[in-house]
Design a protein around this motif. Structure first.
Motif, PDB file in Angstrom:
ATOM      1  N   ASN A  40       4.895  12.598  -1.630  1.00 34.03           N
ATOM      2  CA  ASN A  40       4.027  13.548  -0.944  1.00 34.03           C
ATOM      3  C   ASN A  40       3.963  13.261   0.554  1.00 34.03           C
ATOM      4  OD1 ASN A  40       3.467  14.739  -3.401  1.00 34.03           O
ATOM      5  ND2 ASN A  40       1.485  13.750  -3.656  1.00 34.03           N
ATOM      6  N   LEU A  41       3.943  11.984   0.900  1.00 38.83           N
ATOM      7  CA  LEU A  41       3.896  11.588   2.304  1.00 38.83           C
ATOM      8  C   LEU A  41       5.136  12.061   3.044  1.00 38.83           C
ATOM      9  CD1 LEU A  41       2.751   8.112   3.565  1.00 38.83           C
ATOM     10  CD2 LEU A  41       4.934   9.003   4.316  1.00 38.83           C
ATOM     11  N   SER A  48       3.397  11.643   9.241  1.00 39.09           N
ATOM     12  CA  SER A  48       2.907  10.471   8.517  1.00 39.09           C
ATOM     13  C   SER A  48       3.452   9.203   9.152  1.00 39.09           C
ATOM     14  CB  SER A  48       3.322  10.548   7.049  1.00 39.09           C
ATOM     15  OG  SER A  48       2.858  11.737   6.447  1.00 39.09           O
ATOM     16  N   PHE A  49       2.829   8.069   8.790  1.00 44.78           N
ATOM     17  CA  PHE A  49       3.210   6.805   9.404  1.00 44.78           C
ATOM     18  C   PHE A  49       3.339   5.717   8.346  1.00 44.78           C
ATOM     19  CE2 PHE A  49       0.681   9.261  12.388  1.00 44.78           C
ATOM     20  CZ  PHE A  49       1.515   9.316  13.488  1.00 44.78           C
ATOM     21  N   PHE A  67      -3.383   2.561   6.915  1.00 44.87           N
ATOM     22  CA  PHE A  67      -2.094   3.225   6.749  1.00 44.87           C
ATOM     23  C   PHE A  67      -1.928   3.719   5.321  1.00 44.87           C
ATOM     24  CE2 PHE A  67      -1.254   0.814  10.598  1.00 44.87           C
ATOM     25  CZ  PHE A  67      -0.521   1.722  11.348  1.00 44.87           C
ATOM     26  N   SER A  68      -1.192   4.815   5.185  1.00 42.14           N
ATOM     27  CA  SER A  68      -0.964   5.410   3.864  1.00 42.14           C
ATOM     28  C   SER A  68       0.257   4.835   3.165  1.00 42.14           C
ATOM     29  CB  SER A  68      -0.802   6.929   3.998  1.00 42.14           C
ATOM     30  OG  SER A  68      -1.967   7.511   4.522  1.00 42.14           O
ATOM     31  N   PHE A 100       5.477  -9.423  -4.334  1.00 39.87           N
ATOM     32  CA  PHE A 100       4.166  -9.895  -3.890  1.00 39.87           C
ATOM     33  C   PHE A 100       3.454  -8.810  -3.081  1.00 39.87           C
ATOM     34  CE2 PHE A 100       5.784 -14.203  -4.774  1.00 39.87           C
ATOM     35  CZ  PHE A 100       4.656 -14.774  -5.357  1.00 39.87           C
ATOM     36  N   MET A 101       4.206  -8.085  -2.259  1.00 42.55           N
ATOM     37  CA  MET A 101       3.617  -7.011  -1.455  1.00 42.55           C
ATOM     38  C   MET A 101       3.052  -5.910  -2.334  1.00 42.55           C
ATOM     39  SD  MET A 101       6.587  -6.945   1.500  1.00 42.55           S
ATOM     40  CE  MET A 101       6.079  -5.369   2.193  1.00 42.55           C
ATOM     41  N   ALA A 102       3.805  -5.532  -3.373  1.00 43.63           N
ATOM     42  CA  ALA A 102       3.352  -4.483  -4.279  1.00 43.63           C
ATOM     43  C   ALA A 102       2.122  -4.918  -5.072  1.00 43.63           C
ATOM     44  CB  ALA A 102       4.483  -4.077  -5.225  1.00 43.63           C
ATOM     45  N   ASP A 103       2.102  -6.174  -5.492  1.00 40.31           N
ATOM     46  CA  ASP A 103       0.959  -6.685  -6.233  1.00 40.31           C
ATOM     47  C   ASP A 103      -0.302  -6.718  -5.378  1.00 40.31           C
ATOM     48  OD1 ASP A 103       2.399  -7.086  -8.546  1.00 40.31           O
ATOM     49  OD2 ASP A 103       2.728  -9.224  -8.219  1.00 40.31           O
ATOM     50  N   ALA A 104      -0.132  -6.867  -4.073  1.00 42.53           N
ATOM     51  CA  ALA A 104      -1.274  -7.058  -3.177  1.00 42.53           C
ATOM     52  C   ALA A 104      -1.905  -5.760  -2.710  1.00 42.53           C
ATOM     53  CB  ALA A 104      -0.836  -7.873  -1.955  1.00 42.53           C
ATOM     54  N   THR A 105      -1.275  -4.618  -2.990  1.00 42.69           N
ATOM     55  CA  THR A 105      -1.711  -3.358  -2.378  1.00 42.69           C
ATOM     56  C   THR A 105      -1.716  -2.204  -3.371  1.00 42.69           C
ATOM     57  OG1 THR A 105       0.579  -3.007  -1.653  1.00 42.69           O
ATOM     58  CG2 THR A 105      -0.947  -3.966  -0.051  1.00 42.69           C
ATOM     59  N   ASP A 106      -2.405  -1.138  -2.970  1.00 45.66           N
ATOM     60  CA  ASP A 106      -2.467   0.075  -3.773  1.00 45.66           C
ATOM     61  C   ASP A 106      -1.785   1.255  -3.098  1.00 45.66           C
ATOM     62  OD1 ASP A 106      -3.981  -1.023  -5.918  1.00 45.66           O
ATOM     63  OD2 ASP A 106      -5.785  -0.896  -4.691  1.00 45.66           O
ATOM     64  N   ILE A 107      -1.140   1.030  -1.961  1.00 44.24           N
ATOM     65  CA  ILE A 107      -0.420   2.098  -1.262  1.00 44.24           C
ATOM     66  C   ILE A 107       1.084   1.893  -1.452  1.00 44.24           C
ATOM     67  CG2 ILE A 107      -2.246   2.551   0.404  1.00 44.24           C
ATOM     68  CD1 ILE A 107      -0.762   0.829   2.430  1.00 44.24           C
TER      69      ILE A 107
END
Length: 322
Positions: A40-41, A48-49, A67-68, A100-107
């Motif tokens: 969608n972004l 978008s950024f 940030f999205s 690790f990045m994916a586990d740490a975030t919801d975006i």
């Protein structure tokens, strides 16, 4: 018996930890999958950024900043590993970092996947592994493996055969499990010194092969190559740019050109380099922390970013009370 009980507790805590990670990796914002968020972004008519991150901690900071989406920069990830951006870090090492990045975030995370780390077979396998780890998409560039960083001066930038690269994109799209997983085709024609017609030809071929967006890269200090491309592209699909070199261009200009997404590609990594250099030099000079302690994040803030409160609450819930 005591050893077995301890082992059982350890396995239970491990399964709970893995369950937490899997839940966060598969979690959504507002009920929307990360892959759908990214799709969608990219397709949005609004500019978008994506902000660069290179670790779980930096990814969480990007998310907290508002940030999205996140750009998993190949340059930044290799730099924080202490190696060059020339595929010196293996794809499995990059995969470990981005997990690790994916586990740490919801975006959503768009990974800078270089050339796909080989031919179509390597690239399609990478897509499956990224999906398994909750990464929303990958950006693959039409260079030869191993790649050369696009911003290095005086380096030859050989490009892959356009038809072969298009089939690599097709292989990625054919083998993804989630229909919303995004594959962005990065066109390096301008970086290689070729003109706008070649950039257009390649972008069109990659778009027809199934690319969800094309990234048009330029290292000029002005946006003239981007402007020339957009004038002839005629909005055939989403276009992503990386204005590292033409950073003085007003962001409103990108909106006027019809750009889909802007990537701020390496600035968290570069900021951390400056900060660490300054702190290390100051401490070495002073042989003391007196001039530094108030200039850096508190340990309490680090614990907050690590979500220590969640662990404390989990311990209260799952560990036996004495």
């Amino acid at each position: 018996m005591g050893s077995c009980i301890k082992t059982g507790c350890s396995l239970l805590r491990l399964s709970q930890t893995l369950g937490l990670c899997t839940s966060r990796r598969a979690s959504t914002a507002g009920g929307i999958k990360k892959t759908t968020q990214l799709k969608n972004l990219l397709a949005s008519p609004q500019l978008s950024f994506l902000m660069e991150a290179h670790s779980g901690l930096s990814a969480r900071i990007v998310e907290e900043a508002g940030f999205s989406g996140i750009w998993g920069s190949g340059l930044a990830i290799s730099a924080q590993l202490g190696v060059r951006d020339s595929n010196e870090a293996s794809w499995t090492q990059v995969l470990e970092v981005v997990e690790f990045m994916a586990d740490a975030t919801d975006i959503p995370i768009l990974l800078d996947a270089d050339t796909g780390y080989g031919n179509f077979n390597n690239a399609r396998r990478l897509v499956r592994k990224l999906e398994d780890r909750g990464v929303a998409g990958c950006c693959i560039e039409d260079k030869c493996f191993p790649k050369t960083n696009s911003l290095l001066d005086g380096r030859v930038q050989p490009l892959a055969d356009a038809q072969e690269f298009a089939l690599k994109i097709k292989a990625c799209k054919d083998h993804q499990k989630d229909p919303d997983f995004c594959v962005v085709a990065r066109v390096e024609a301008f970086i290689a010194g070729w003109g706008v017609d070649m950039a257009l030809e390649r972008a069109q071929i990659y778009r027809e092969a199934g690319a969800d967006a094309v990234l048009i890269h330029s290292k000029r200090s002005d946006p003239s190559e981007i402007e020339a491309f957009m004038a002839k592209w005629k909005n055939k699909g989403p276009v992503v740019i990386v204005p590292t070199k033409y950073h003085t261009t007003p962001t409103s200009k990108f909106q006027e050109l019809g750009i889909s997404t802007v990537i701020w590609a390496n600035h968290n990594m570069r900021a951390s380099v400056t900060a660490m250099q300054n702190v290390s030099r100051q401490i070495m000079k002073d042989q003391s922390l007196v001039n530094i302690e108030t200039q850096v994040a508190s340990v309490k803030e680090v614990f907050r970013l690590q979500r220590d409160e969640e662990l404390k609450a989990a311990e209260d819930r799952y560990l036996p009370k004495k």
